[in-house]
Design a protein around this motif. Structure first.
Motif, short mmCIF file in Angstrom:
data_model
loop_
_atom_site.label_atom_id
_atom_site.label_comp_id
_atom_site.label_asym_id
_atom_site.label_seq_id
_atom_site.Cartn_x
_atom_site.Cartn_y
_atom_site.Cartn_z
N ARG A 1 31.58 9.13 62.62
CA ARG A 1 31.00 7.81 62.79
C ARG A 1 31.22 6.97 61.53
N ILE A 2 30.90 5.69 61.63
CA ILE A 2 31.06 4.72 60.55
C ILE A 2 29.69 4.09 60.29
N GLY A 3 29.19 4.21 59.08
CA GLY A 3 27.92 3.59 58.72
C GLY A 3 28.13 2.58 57.61
N THR A 4 27.93 1.31 57.89
CA THR A 4 28.21 0.25 56.92
C THR A 4 26.91 -0.35 56.39
N GLU A 5 26.85 -0.52 55.08
CA GLU A 5 25.70 -1.13 54.43
C GLU A 5 26.16 -2.39 53.69
N HIS A 6 25.37 -3.44 53.78
CA HIS A 6 25.72 -4.63 53.01
C HIS A 6 24.47 -5.33 52.51
N GLU A 7 24.57 -5.82 51.28
CA GLU A 7 23.47 -6.49 50.59
C GLU A 7 23.84 -7.96 50.37
N LYS A 8 22.82 -8.80 50.31
CA LYS A 8 23.05 -10.22 50.03
C LYS A 8 21.84 -10.78 49.27
N PHE A 9 22.11 -11.83 48.48
CA PHE A 9 21.07 -12.48 47.70
C PHE A 9 20.38 -13.54 48.56
N ALA A 10 19.04 -13.47 48.60
CA ALA A 10 18.27 -14.50 49.30
C ALA A 10 17.95 -15.64 48.34
N PHE A 11 18.12 -16.88 48.82
CA PHE A 11 17.82 -18.03 47.97
C PHE A 11 17.28 -19.18 48.82
N PHE A 12 16.54 -20.07 48.16
CA PHE A 12 16.03 -21.26 48.84
C PHE A 12 17.11 -22.33 48.85
N ARG A 13 17.38 -22.84 50.02
CA ARG A 13 18.45 -23.82 50.17
C ARG A 13 18.16 -25.11 49.37
N ALA A 14 16.89 -25.44 49.20
CA ALA A 14 16.52 -26.70 48.56
C ALA A 14 16.99 -26.78 47.12
N ASP A 15 16.89 -25.65 46.39
CA ASP A 15 17.23 -25.70 44.96
C ASP A 15 17.98 -24.47 44.45
N ASN A 16 18.44 -23.62 45.37
CA ASN A 16 19.20 -22.40 45.01
C ASN A 16 18.40 -21.44 44.13
N SER A 17 17.09 -21.48 44.24
CA SER A 17 16.25 -20.58 43.46
C SER A 17 16.03 -19.26 44.23
N PRO A 18 15.70 -18.18 43.52
CA PRO A 18 15.50 -16.89 44.19
C PRO A 18 14.23 -16.86 45.02
N VAL A 19 14.18 -15.99 46.00
CA VAL A 19 13.06 -15.87 46.93
C VAL A 19 12.11 -14.78 46.44
N PRO A 20 10.83 -15.08 46.23
CA PRO A 20 9.89 -14.07 45.76
C PRO A 20 9.51 -13.09 46.86
N TYR A 21 8.79 -12.05 46.48
CA TYR A 21 8.37 -11.06 47.47
C TYR A 21 7.28 -11.61 48.39
N ALA A 22 6.26 -12.25 47.81
CA ALA A 22 5.07 -12.64 48.56
C ALA A 22 5.06 -14.13 48.88
N GLY A 23 4.33 -14.48 49.94
CA GLY A 23 4.16 -15.88 50.29
C GLY A 23 4.60 -16.17 51.71
N ASP A 24 4.37 -17.43 52.12
CA ASP A 24 4.74 -17.84 53.49
C ASP A 24 6.26 -17.85 53.68
N ALA A 25 6.98 -18.20 52.64
CA ALA A 25 8.45 -18.15 52.66
C ALA A 25 8.85 -17.15 51.58
N SER A 26 9.19 -15.94 51.98
CA SER A 26 9.34 -14.85 51.01
C SER A 26 10.10 -13.69 51.61
N ILE A 27 10.39 -12.71 50.79
CA ILE A 27 11.05 -11.49 51.26
C ILE A 27 10.15 -10.75 52.24
N SER A 28 8.86 -10.64 51.93
CA SER A 28 7.96 -9.94 52.85
C SER A 28 7.87 -10.69 54.19
N ALA A 29 7.88 -12.02 54.15
CA ALA A 29 7.86 -12.79 55.39
C ALA A 29 9.14 -12.59 56.19
#
Length: 457
Positions: free
Chosen positions: A32-60
């Motif tokens: 079988r073939i198992g593929t993994e891929h990672e990507k950086f999450a960012f806010f479109r408004a200002d290209n800033s990184p996305v925090p873990y917590a909050g309404d707009a966040s990694i946990s969300a």
């Protein structure tokens, strides 16, 4: 990695550790073939990184994906840190800096891999768009400092964050500011594992060169094509890099086990709690080194599988082989990286050709290429040859292997269609990193900000 293993089967001998990996052998028709891929999450408004917590966040994002997919949440204390499909057909996890990762299901063809990636990204966009979140597909964080990068509340990462500065200068950059595309592939026997390990370990830097896409750090060129590749040259070298014994003709599962036994541990998990074990090796653990430190001090099979997941050689051996050399990249690269390796390793003739091509390469040759590829890319050399010339030969072998597999999609296309982006790199002798630098010095007018718009998912 989405979830650390819990398996309380007691360990009584070193041979059991080798047997565990050998039990991963399977008939070729079950590969079988198992593929993994990672990507950086960012806010479109200002290209800033996305925090873990909050309404707009990694946990969300994780909770939104859970609602869409119905997958089981993976928790660390009270924090959601990933999702797992109920039948083991894929998982979603977060890397230390919030990099969002899909660990794909084990699928039969590269067509399946591409469909899976498409569906994942489409579903993720549905969840992320109302939050103003997008995702960047390259190998290194182009803008954010380490201090600006968020930290995920995951216990194993807390231990690693404390430990990394003790054993290298770039471990925190590896954890928090890099992304990869990786493919996991099967073997049929110890002999098959040996050949695939030898070939893929020797050729891993060819993949690094072809998929180089991390030329920026903190808003400016860093002098490299694969910053990620350079980072791995000084990230806990006891557990990473090229393993010289893996290039030998008599390499066995037990050789990998003996090496792994003497690598310091990161942790053991007991009753859901992570215990820092960076002061002992697994061999010392098996000899009773944790007696008096934790109640259940005797090692288990779960401890062994978790330890294997904390080893970072260029090719990692578990019950399958993990190709770990490539930078992250745009969508087409998610399909191209597994295509490159499947064509080489899953066809007997292609594998034999790649083995013959690299047969006379010494450990010193392989290491020298690994040392120079991050800065020189396709212009580096190996055993007196240009990496670009070797890459052309190897990609031709991969084409041949994929043609031989003859796995067709509904339009009658075989899997070679997924090598198109690699063919383009070789045709112009320029990687994505080269393209990004050209844009930076040209149309982008000395700014990395446009990368977020032009290379987003």
């Amino acid at each position: 990695m989405a979830r650390d293993t819990t398996d309380d089967t007691p360990l009584t001998s070193v041979q059991e550790l080798a047997d565990y990996m050998a039990d991963g052998s399977k008939p070729k028709d079950a590969f079988r073939i198992g593929t993994e891929h990672e990507k950086f999450a960012f806010f479109r408004a200002d290209n800033s990184p996305v925090p873990y917590a909050g309404d707009a966040s990694i946990s969300a994002l994780l909770k939104g994906m859970q609602a869409k997919l119905g997958w089981e949440p993976i928790m660390d204390r009270d924090n959601i840190i990933g999702l797992a499909e109920a039948h083991g057909q894929g998982a979603i996890s977060i890397e230390p800096g919030g990099q969002f990762e899909l660990s794909g299901a084990p699928v039969e063809t590269l067509h399946d891999t591409c469909r899976e990636s498409n569906q994942h990204l489409a579903t993720l966009r549905e969840v992320a768009e109302p939050m103003g979140i997008r995702f960047l597909g390259i190998g290194g964080s182009p803008q954010w400092t380490l201090a600006e990068t968020p930290r995920m509340p995951k216990s194993r990462y807390d231990i690693m964050t404390r430990y990394m500065p003790k054993v290298g200068t770039k471990g925190l950059d590896m954890m928090y500011r890099t992304c990869t595309i990786q493919v996991n592939l099967d073997f049929s026997s110890e002999e098959d594992m040996r050949t695939k390990m030898r070939v893929s370990m020797k050729l891993q830097s060819i993949a690094t060169a072809l998929f180089a896409s991390s030329p920026f750090t903190e808003g400016k060129p860093n002098g490299l094509l694969s910053w990620r590749g350079e980072i791995w040259r000084d990230t806990d070298n006891q557990r990473s890099g090229v393993l010289p014994f893996s290039l030998k003709d008599d390499f066995r599962f037990t050789d990998y086990v003996e090496w792994a036994l003497d690598v310091p541990m990161y942790f053991v998990v007991r009753d859901g709690r992570y215990h820092d074990c960076t002061h002992v090796t697994f061999r010392q653990f098996m000899a009773g080194a944790l007696k008096g430190e934790i109640a259940a001090f005797e090692p288990t099979m779960g401890d062994w599988t978790n330890h294997l997941s904390t080893l970072f050689p260029d090719v990692r051996l578990k019950r399958f082989l993990e190709m770990r050399g490539a930078d992250g990249g745009p969508w087409r690269r998610i399909c191209a990286l597994p295509a490159f390796w499947v064509g080489l390793l899953y066809d007997d003739a292609a594998l034999a050709s790649a083995d013959a091509l690299t047969r006379d390469w010494t450990f010193e040759d392989v290491q020298a290429m690994r040392d120079t590829v991050p800065s020189q890319g396709l212009k580096a050399k190996v055993a007196g040859r240009d990496v670009s010339d070797v890459a052309r030969e190897v990609v031709a072998m991969s084409h041949s292997g994929l043609k031989s597999r003859a796995r067709l999609n509904g339009d009658g296309q075989d899997e070679t269609v997924f090598l198109a982006s690699v063919d383009e790199i070789l045709a112009k002798n320029a990687t994505l990193a080269d393209d990004l630098l050209m844009l930076y010095h040209g149309r982008w007018k000395g700014s990395v900000q446009p990368v977020f718009e032009e290379y987003q998912y």
